[in-house]
Scaffold this motif. Structure first.
Motif, PDB file in Angstrom:
ATOM      1  N   SER A 165      -8.018 -32.671 -16.702  1.00 54.79           N
ATOM      2  CA  SER A 165      -8.890 -32.214 -17.302  1.00 54.79           C
ATOM      3  C   SER A 165      -9.825 -30.237 -15.879  1.00 54.79           C
ATOM      4  CB  SER A 165     -10.073 -32.804 -17.579  1.00 54.79           C
ATOM      5  OG  SER A 165     -11.273 -31.778 -17.366  1.00 54.79           O
ATOM      6  N   LYS A 166      -9.072 -29.632 -16.741  1.00 51.77           N
ATOM      7  CA  LYS A 166      -9.689 -27.892 -16.244  1.00 51.77           C
ATOM      8  C   LYS A 166     -11.901 -27.706 -15.933  1.00 51.77           C
ATOM      9  CE  LYS A 166      -5.906 -25.132 -16.630  1.00 51.77           C
ATOM     10  NZ  LYS A 166      -5.351 -25.965 -15.762  1.00 51.77           N
ATOM     11  N   VAL A 167     -11.711 -28.930 -17.326  1.00 54.65           N
ATOM     12  CA  VAL A 167     -13.756 -29.040 -16.726  1.00 54.65           C
ATOM     13  C   VAL A 167     -13.544 -29.887 -15.002  1.00 54.65           C
ATOM     14  CG1 VAL A 167     -15.416 -28.984 -17.922  1.00 54.65           C
ATOM     15  CG2 VAL A 167     -14.048 -28.550 -19.092  1.00 54.65           C
ATOM     16  N   THR A 189     -10.680 -11.712 -18.253  1.00 57.74           N
ATOM     17  CA  THR A 189     -11.499 -12.581 -18.814  1.00 57.74           C
ATOM     18  C   THR A 189     -10.101 -13.864 -19.042  1.00 57.74           C
ATOM     19  OG1 THR A 189     -13.009 -13.793 -18.789  1.00 57.74           O
ATOM     20  CG2 THR A 189     -11.986 -13.350 -20.771  1.00 57.74           C
ATOM     21  N   VAL A 190     -10.566 -15.205 -18.351  1.00 51.38           N
ATOM     22  CA  VAL A 190      -9.144 -15.808 -18.340  1.00 51.38           C
ATOM     23  C   VAL A 190      -9.994 -16.759 -19.044  1.00 51.38           C
ATOM     24  CG1 VAL A 190      -7.744 -17.506 -16.970  1.00 51.38           C
ATOM     25  CG2 VAL A 190      -8.662 -15.293 -15.635  1.00 51.38           C
ATOM     26  N   ILE A 191      -9.309 -17.116 -19.972  1.00 52.67           N
ATOM     27  CA  ILE A 191      -9.204 -18.415 -21.451  1.00 52.67           C
ATOM     28  C   ILE A 191      -8.611 -19.541 -20.723  1.00 52.67           C
ATOM     29  CG2 ILE A 191      -9.868 -19.337 -23.349  1.00 52.67           C
ATOM     30  CD1 ILE A 191     -11.385 -16.676 -22.969  1.00 52.67           C
ATOM     31  N   GLY A 240      -1.496 -23.104 -21.392  1.00 57.62           N
ATOM     32  CA  GLY A 240      -3.063 -23.200 -21.768  1.00 57.62           C
ATOM     33  C   GLY A 240      -4.254 -22.281 -21.100  1.00 57.62           C
ATOM     34  N   VAL A 241      -3.625 -21.393 -19.913  1.00 57.01           N
ATOM     35  CA  VAL A 241      -4.154 -20.210 -19.423  1.00 57.01           C
ATOM     36  C   VAL A 241      -3.568 -18.727 -20.251  1.00 57.01           C
ATOM     37  CG1 VAL A 241      -4.119 -19.468 -17.371  1.00 57.01           C
ATOM     38  CG2 VAL A 241      -4.256 -21.662 -17.466  1.00 57.01           C
ATOM     39  N   ILE A 242      -4.835 -18.210 -20.776  1.00 58.52           N
ATOM     40  CA  ILE A 242      -5.205 -17.548 -21.500  1.00 58.52           C
ATOM     41  C   ILE A 242      -5.240 -16.076 -20.304  1.00 58.52           C
ATOM     42  CG2 ILE A 242      -5.202 -15.640 -23.307  1.00 58.52           C
ATOM     43  CD1 ILE A 242      -4.445 -18.545 -24.385  1.00 58.52           C
ATOM     44  N   ILE A 247     -13.803 -20.469 -19.083  1.00 60.75           N
ATOM     45  CA  ILE A 247     -13.905 -19.286 -18.782  1.00 60.75           C
ATOM     46  C   ILE A 247     -14.119 -18.993 -18.040  1.00 60.75           C
ATOM     47  CG2 ILE A 247     -14.047 -16.997 -20.173  1.00 60.75           C
ATOM     48  CD1 ILE A 247     -15.451 -18.293 -22.748  1.00 60.75           C
ATOM     49  N   GLU A 248     -13.197 -18.074 -17.248  1.00 61.10           N
ATOM     50  CA  GLU A 248     -13.370 -17.985 -15.548  1.00 61.10           C
ATOM     51  C   GLU A 248     -13.570 -16.350 -15.421  1.00 61.10           C
ATOM     52  OE1 GLU A 248     -10.895 -20.882 -13.720  1.00 61.10           O
ATOM     53  OE2 GLU A 248      -9.451 -19.781 -13.064  1.00 61.10           O
ATOM     54  N   GLU A 249     -14.024 -16.414 -13.927  1.00 58.40           N
ATOM     55  CA  GLU A 249     -13.788 -15.107 -13.537  1.00 58.40           C
ATOM     56  C   GLU A 249     -11.766 -14.345 -13.104  1.00 58.40           C
ATOM     57  OE1 GLU A 249     -14.790 -13.592  -8.777  1.00 58.40           O
ATOM     58  OE2 GLU A 249     -14.671 -15.869  -9.979  1.00 58.40           O
ATOM     59  N   PHE A 250     -11.290 -13.116 -13.872  1.00 62.24           N
ATOM     60  CA  PHE A 250     -10.023 -12.835 -13.369  1.00 62.24           C
ATOM     61  C   PHE A 250     -10.390 -12.984 -12.005  1.00 62.24           C
ATOM     62  CE2 PHE A 250      -6.969  -9.217 -12.414  1.00 62.24           C
ATOM     63  CZ  PHE A 250      -5.456  -9.878 -12.884  1.00 62.24           C
ATOM     64  N   HIS A 310       7.846 -18.343  -9.466  1.00 58.97           N
ATOM     65  CA  HIS A 310       8.513 -16.788 -10.121  1.00 58.97           C
ATOM     66  C   HIS A 310       8.269 -17.158 -11.705  1.00 58.97           C
ATOM     67  CE1 HIS A 310       9.843 -16.019  -6.455  1.00 58.97           C
ATOM     68  NE2 HIS A 310       9.576 -14.862  -6.043  1.00 58.97           N
ATOM     69  N   LYS A 311       6.552 -16.692 -11.909  1.00 65.34           N
ATOM     70  CA  LYS A 311       6.292 -17.618 -13.473  1.00 65.34           C
ATOM     71  C   LYS A 311       6.959 -17.052 -14.057  1.00 65.34           C
ATOM     72  CE  LYS A 311       2.488 -20.786 -12.627  1.00 65.34           C
ATOM     73  NZ  LYS A 311       1.796 -21.046 -11.622  1.00 65.34           N
ATOM     74  N   ARG A 312       7.372 -15.538 -14.247  1.00 63.99           N
ATOM     75  CA  ARG A 312       7.569 -14.882 -15.628  1.00 63.99           C
ATOM     76  C   ARG A 312       9.077 -14.753 -15.714  1.00 63.99           C
ATOM     77  NH1 ARG A 312       3.898 -11.041 -17.923  1.00 63.99           N
ATOM     78  NH2 ARG A 312       2.119 -11.383 -16.596  1.00 63.99           N
ATOM     79  N   VAL A 316      -9.051 -21.697  -5.029  1.00 68.08           N
ATOM     80  CA  VAL A 316      -8.170 -22.690  -5.968  1.00 68.08           C
ATOM     81  C   VAL A 316      -8.139 -21.767  -7.498  1.00 68.08           C
ATOM     82  CG1 VAL A 316      -8.117 -24.759  -7.257  1.00 68.08           C
ATOM     83  CG2 VAL A 316      -8.754 -24.569  -4.691  1.00 68.08           C
ATOM     84  N   ILE A 317      -6.996 -22.002  -7.834  1.00 64.11           N
ATOM     85  CA  ILE A 317      -6.824 -21.875  -8.786  1.00 64.11           C
ATOM     86  C   ILE A 317      -6.568 -22.688  -9.907  1.00 64.11           C
ATOM     87  CG2 ILE A 317      -4.881 -20.620 -10.364  1.00 64.11           C
ATOM     88  CD1 ILE A 317      -6.220 -17.756  -9.515  1.00 64.11           C
ATOM     89  N   GLU A 318      -6.097 -23.416  -9.258  1.00 65.32           N
ATOM     90  CA  GLU A 318      -5.858 -25.106 -10.398  1.00 65.32           C
ATOM     91  C   GLU A 318      -5.622 -25.957  -9.119  1.00 65.32           C
ATOM     92  OE1 GLU A 318      -1.829 -25.782 -12.988  1.00 65.32           O
ATOM     93  OE2 GLU A 318      -1.140 -24.251 -11.338  1.00 65.32           O
TER      94      GLU A 318
END
Ligand code: AMP
Ligand code: GLY
Length: 417
Positions: free
Chosen positions: A102-104, A140-142, A152-154, A184-187, A213-215, A281-283
């Motif tokens: 849970s990101k929340v 912004t990051v959703i 689940g990250v846009i 919804i978080e700060e970029f 290297h995610k892309r 922390v990003i995640e």
């Protein structure tokens, strides 16, 4: 000792190959594993999310130790159920795995305990989220609250994109129930560093740092994937950054989880961004990263099984965990078209004496065939990162299957630091 590893990708293959160095282990089962690891473990056709079947298997086969590697079974409580049988496990219980599930939860935890992360708001109502976006700083990051296969990250570069993301997650339920709430978080900007750590809930021992290297395409272009390659160590993770992370992030996180009655035991993964204001922390992930594990474990000089047993027993010490001074590079070979549509079923030929970790493959009539997007990862280690990269690409040339695709620039950015 009979050990069971739940999961079936390249990460699990890397864990299994490392566990095999321990002489006490006489048998390793992989649930479900894949055809490419059949020489290293007995693969059992039980899905990683099928908790009742996993528990039955452990009971019926006198399993002495269980390693639960993927996020889903951890969040679903596999460790809780196996522990009830008295089987020692490597991996957190569900109430601690929520740090990824849970990101929340994780954002609120960081806010409550002052752990540096992007500023954020939580929404469970699409209309309120859309209203917020009208004035939110852009980009912004959703983020969908729950597990979403890493998708689940846009990152929205415009208000329109942000609104579309909110609609597809909350109204169209693109990720199902995972999107009932969003963050919804700060970029944030800066280089990213992955740090996996061993923790028994008291002691936290970071492993060697790495860079994913995610892309899908060279120069970080194309779609996001599960990870197209990794290098270790990560040059952005300097001694000074490491010290700050320990003080400001790692220890506070372990302490926060304890204070919440959610002691975390297992591998806690810190996805960090080194911003101009310091590491944030990003995640969090409640497990080993994939493909980070494929560069981290080949550099681990200590016995992985001894460490895992100490984590489970609550007797972990920093002295138990020694990493080599070398560097490692893992190049993921995928089916062309991944992460979208791709063909599979092509025969794979590869050397047997290399650190090749198989993810998407199956055995059919004794032949190994491609059966997934990310097919395998080729890892090499060397005294320098440049040599590890060169060696990995040499070994890639000896692996063949039709329709193979891989990035040509894994580690290039790290060499420029
Ligand atoms: P995650 O699925 O949480 O790993 O996020 C996927 C990727 O999105 C991360 O590896 C980052 O590159 C990017 N990302 C996530 N959160 C942020 C943020 N707040 N600012 C900038 N990039 C982010
Ligand atoms: N490589 C990123 C992850 O395992 O989530």
């Amino acid at each position: 000792m009979k050990v069971m590893v739940v999961g079936g990708g390249g990460r699990e293959h890397a864990i299994i190959k490392k566990l095999k160095e321990n002489k006490e282990i006489e048998k390793i089962y992989a649930l479900p594993g894949n055809g490419g690891m059949a020489n290293d473990a007995e693969c059992v056709a039980i899905g990683a999310k099928d908790i009742p079947a996993i528990v039955d298997f452990a009971k019926n086969n006198a399993i002495d130790f269980a390693v639960v590697a993927p996020d889903d079974p951890l969040v679903l409580g596999a460790v809780d159920e196996l522990s009830k049988l008295g089987i020692p496990c490597f991996g957190p219980e569900a109430k601690a795995a929520i740090i990824e599930g849970s990101k929340v939860f994780s954002k609120n935890l960081m806010k409550k305990y002052g752990i540096p992360t992007a500023a954020y708001e939580v929404f469970d109502d699409a209309a309120k989220a859309l209203e917020y976006i009208e004035t939110a700083p852009i980009p912004t990051v959703i983020k969908a609250d729950g597990l979403a296969l890493g998708k689940g990250v846009i990152i929205a570069m415009t208000r329109e994109e942000a609104a579309d993301a909110v609609k597809s997650i909350m109204q169209d339920k693109q990720f199902g129930e995972s999107g009932n709430q969003i963050v919804i978080e700060e970029f944030l900007e800066g280089p990213e560093v992955s740090v996996l750590s061993f923790t028994d809930g008291k002691t936290v021992v970071p492993m060697i740092s790495s860079m994913d290297h995610k892309r899908a395409k060279d120069n970080d272009e194309g779609l996001n994937t599960g990870g197209m390659g990794t290098i270790a160590p990560n040059p952005y993770y300097t001694a000074e950054v490491a010290e700050r992370c320990m003080k400001e992030i790692f220890l506070p996180t372990i302490n926060a989880m304890n204070a919440e009655g959610r002691t975390f035991k297992g591998c806690l993964y810190f996805g960090l961004m080194i911003t101009k204001d310091g590491p944030k922390v990003i995640e969090y992930n409640c497990r080993f990263g994939d493909p980070e594990t494929q560069v981290v474990l080949p550099l681990l000089e200590s016995d992985l099984f001894e460490i895992m047993k100490s984590v489970a027993a609550g007797t972990l010490t920093a002295e138990q965990v020694k990493f080599s001074e070398k560097s490692a590079c893992c190049v993921v070979m995928a089916s062309d078209g991944y992460p979208l549509k791709y063909q599979s079923g092509f025969e794979i030929t590869m050397p047997q004496d290399k650190n090749i970790y198989v993810a998407g493959a199956k055995l059919a009539d004794g032949r190994l065939l491609t059966a997934g997007g990310r097919v395998l990862g080729v890892t090499e280690t060397a005294d320098t990162l440049a040599d590890a990269i060169a060696k990995a690409y040499e070994t890639v040339k000896t692996v063949n299957f039709e329709n193979a695709y891989y990035r040509k620039d894994i580690g290039k950015k790290a060499l420029e630091v």
